[in-house]
Design a protein around this motif. Sequence first.
Motif, PDB file in Angstrom:
ATOM      1  N   PHE A   1       1.392 -11.036 -15.668  1.00 52.59           N
ATOM      2  CA  PHE A   1       2.502 -11.109 -14.723  1.00 52.59           C
ATOM      3  C   PHE A   1       3.081  -9.704 -14.576  1.00 52.59           C
ATOM      4  O   PHE A   1       3.330  -9.022 -15.567  1.00 52.59           O
ATOM      5  N   ASN A   2       3.255  -9.258 -13.363  1.00 50.28           N
ATOM      6  CA  ASN A   2       3.836  -7.958 -13.050  1.00 50.28           C
ATOM      7  C   ASN A   2       3.116  -6.789 -13.715  1.00 50.28           C
ATOM      8  O   ASN A   2       3.738  -5.818 -14.151  1.00 50.28           O
TER       9      ASN A   2
ATOM     10  N   PRO B   1       9.616  -5.017  -8.683  1.00 54.89           N
ATOM     11  CA  PRO B   1       9.679  -6.240  -9.467  1.00 54.89           C
ATOM     12  C   PRO B   1      10.401  -5.975 -10.794  1.00 54.89           C
ATOM     13  O   PRO B   1      10.293  -4.879 -11.311  1.00 54.89           O
ATOM     14  N   PRO B   2      11.156  -6.933 -11.333  1.00 51.23           N
ATOM     15  CA  PRO B   2      11.290  -8.331 -10.888  1.00 51.23           C
ATOM     16  C   PRO B   2      12.454  -8.542  -9.913  1.00 51.23           C
ATOM     17  O   PRO B   2      12.880  -9.672  -9.741  1.00 51.23           O
TER      18      PRO B   2
ATOM     19  N   LEU C   1       7.658  -8.390 -18.733  1.00 53.53           N
ATOM     20  CA  LEU C   1       8.774  -9.334 -18.652  1.00 53.53           C
ATOM     21  C   LEU C   1       9.052  -9.995 -20.000  1.00 53.53           C
ATOM     22  O   LEU C   1       9.311 -11.189 -20.065  1.00 53.53           O
TER      23      LEU C   1
ATOM     24  N   LEU D   1      12.485 -18.415  -8.348  1.00 52.15           N
ATOM     25  CA  LEU D   1      11.392 -17.470  -8.591  1.00 52.15           C
ATOM     26  C   LEU D   1      10.512 -17.379  -7.347  1.00 52.15           C
ATOM     27  O   LEU D   1      10.080 -18.405  -6.819  1.00 52.15           O
TER      28      LEU D   1
ATOM     29  N   ALA E   1       5.315 -14.375 -19.661  1.00 51.25           N
ATOM     30  CA  ALA E   1       6.553 -13.681 -19.337  1.00 51.25           C
ATOM     31  C   ALA E   1       7.688 -14.527 -19.890  1.00 51.25           C
ATOM     32  O   ALA E   1       7.460 -15.665 -20.333  1.00 51.25           O
TER      33      ALA E   1
ATOM     34  N   VAL F   1       7.038 -16.413  -6.654  1.00 52.46           N
ATOM     35  CA  VAL F   1       5.856 -16.194  -7.466  1.00 52.46           C
ATOM     36  C   VAL F   1       4.641 -16.004  -6.568  1.00 52.46           C
ATOM     37  O   VAL F   1       4.333 -16.864  -5.747  1.00 52.46           O
TER      38      VAL F   1
ATOM     39  N   GLN G   1       1.282 -12.699 -10.396  1.00 56.18           N
ATOM     40  CA  GLN G   1       0.154 -12.714 -11.330  1.00 56.18           C
ATOM     41  C   GLN G   1      -1.015 -11.929 -10.759  1.00 56.18           C
ATOM     42  O   GLN G   1      -1.223 -11.877  -9.546  1.00 56.18           O
TER      43      GLN G   1
ATOM     44  N   TYR H   1      14.253 -13.903  -8.623  1.00 52.55           N
ATOM     45  CA  TYR H   1      13.351 -12.973  -9.308  1.00 52.55           C
ATOM     46  C   TYR H   1      11.968 -12.968  -8.652  1.00 52.55           C
ATOM     47  O   TYR H   1      11.573 -13.928  -7.988  1.00 52.55           O
ATOM     48  N   TYR H   2      11.258 -11.863  -8.904  1.00 47.29           N
ATOM     49  CA  TYR H   2       9.962 -11.588  -8.266  1.00 47.29           C
ATOM     50  C   TYR H   2       8.907 -11.461  -9.373  1.00 47.29           C
ATOM     51  O   TYR H   2       8.991 -10.550 -10.199  1.00 47.29           O
ATOM     52  N   VAL H   3       7.986 -12.399  -9.398  1.00 45.60           N
ATOM     53  CA  VAL H   3       6.937 -12.419 -10.420  1.00 45.60           C
ATOM     54  C   VAL H   3       5.603 -12.576  -9.713  1.00 45.60           C
ATOM     55  O   VAL H   3       5.469 -13.392  -8.801  1.00 45.60           O
TER      56      VAL H   3
END
Lengths: 504, 260
Positions: A241-242, A62-63, A248, A264, A339, A266, A209, A205-207
């Motif tokens: 996040f992450n 990630p991300p 982030l 995203l 983030a 998520v 929680q 993108y890769y987020v």
Amino acid sequence: MNIGTSTLLSFLLVLLLSMTTGCTRSSDDPAAGSAVTDTGGSASGDFGPPQGEPIKAVLTSPPDVPPPLNRSHPAKVIVELEVRELEKEISEGVTYTFWTFGGTVPGSFIRIRQGDTVEFHLLNHPDSKMPHNIDLHGVTGPGGGASSTFTAPGHRSQFTFKALNQGLFVYHCATAPVGMHVANGMYGLILVEPPEGLTPVDHEYYVMQGDFYTVGKYREKGLQSFDMQKAIDENPTYVLFNGSEGALVGDKALQAKTGETVRLYVGNGGPNLVSSFHVIGEIFDKVWFEGGTRFQENVQTTLIPSGGAAIAEFRLEVPGSYILVDHSIFRAFNKGALAMLKADGPENKLIYSGKEVDADYLGDKAGSLTAVSEAVMARAQGRLTKEQQISAGKAQYTGTCSVCHQGNGQGLPGVFPPLAKSDFLMANKRRAIETVLNGLSGAVTVNGKQYNSVMPPMSQLTDDEVANILTYAMSSWGNQGAAVSKEEVTQVRATTKRAEGAAE
Amino acid sequence: MRLTVCLLLLAGTSLAATSTGGAGTDSVTLGPAKFESVLPPAPGKRAVALASFRLDRRPVTNAEFLAFVREHPRWRRDRIPRLFADAQYLSHWQGADRLGESALPAQPVTRVSWFAAKAYCESRGARLATWYEWEYAAAAGPAVADARRDPAWRQTILNWYARPSSKPLAAVGQESANYYGLQDLHGLVWEWVLDFNALLISNDSREQGGANRLKFCGEGALSTADRDNYAVLMRIAYLSALEANYTTGNLGFRCALEAS
């Protein structure tokens, strides 16, 4: 009679029109979820045996997200995911032993195509203390792979599945106690692309929680241990996040340019909390809610369950920083669920002007604060009088000091010392300035009576304000002192130290 | 699978060296006792009856295991069949009969298979402890026989679980003794038990399918017997991830024997 008939006719006409419109909309709407647009689910997800040479899956931390597959046939895909138990930063100066898939929280992003046959290898590093396994929500079969991948430290397991359903799925560890393995960061996302792929966008993108439970308080320094009781009580110390407060933000913020579209992926690993995912200043053009096949349009906040995911897409129109939050908002500002996405590009004042007016609005304080503005102006022009200082000081005293020392300067007996006819206040001007700037705690004797309490430092006040307040206090309620000048305050501020945490 | 393990078990026994004398002098007697295990012995039954037994005060060290290997060279890492130990067996030793820098004499021996651990104990005329014996001994805190309800005691165990095994192990006998005078049951290494493969029938701890399964699988035990005892549960999860020829860098053992 005529009027009555025509009203009835137009009513019928409107009814007819609205029925027609209604029919048209429902049959054209891709988000309507009717049987016409059904993908067929797992029954339609088998496109036959894998073709071509086996492919090693690209896994990303990630991300980042692996590139689109652009493949038109089902393949055999080999995924190798390594479990590492690592001490990493959860917040500045705070570390935590994370259990990870691939060395990161969330774990490596996996991207495959619907109908692919996945040969999955789970490797548990020899340094691990614990056995681990993996349950992929994208797997059809009991346990989602968990019982086939139970792996001791220094060993590896393998199983194979066919990805029958498209969508964005969570994977996680399912070793007992499951909650603890998840709370330590053992989750990630696997994207099963539909056969035709996804529409190209400018950035993906890769987020993800997650909620974290430490024995120490939020931001308490040092290595923090997992707190099982807090986890059972669903009372997290961090919501992130992450996997880290700094994951982030700043230099690590997500990047895009105006005019670009961002997608995203998520996820929410939990283990406990449901996320109210929101991007401040943006509206999601599309949200594939719950990571499924349909999208909703024009969404402000989307709910992401623990063990669930969503795909959110939006086009950036205006440059600036966009903040990703869990809009269960205390989590954002008090537990770390923040983030950042930075959008570069030219301003577009027609869409967003920025601040156009910045003026005082005093409401019903207008009268009392006029004196303050007058004093500021007079000082600037070099004609400030003691009377102006007293008037301004009175207004500021009312806002800052009167809560404890009272409007009449009498204080509260035994708790807050008086300022009126106060021997302590009047004896030493420099000490009075110091007290306002730096606070005072411990025993003091005022007019023969002892007080033992705490006055916080008021160093957030400007030198002007401190001078005015003290001039007022030292010239009121029977006190007869000289004016206190801004320069005197400046001098004291420069030569004394603020308490830790106080404004400079 | 279970059948295979049983067959291997027989083979392992015949391969084991003959007894060279009684239990280690440094052991303590426990029981007879009745106690409540996190794994109920039968449906509706909580109490486990234990006959009196002796248990080593400390885990077996590299030096002790080296002496065993020298006396019984069939357990050297270069001679042991893969059936009885995986490729990592004693791999941190410098040689097949030399310890070297990454295996100090006083450190607990690790990277030993269940077969090897069992053979070692049998060479001393002893055996591995059963799960119930081990659980009973390890339920003790420094001052009480059963500390399982003490949150602080549980937290120390969890803290050890949370630390990866990337650093060299301490020597045995550094930690203060528990109520019985035993050391290092928690906080140093995991330990083999005789019946490790009977603990958790399902590899997926969340399955609670059959009635008999409920009593053995992790979460079933957690919810039915003692839901707070996750510290013990994690040890059961660990043991149930193993096969009898597995070795890991943080898994050792100690020996037990019937008290005569």
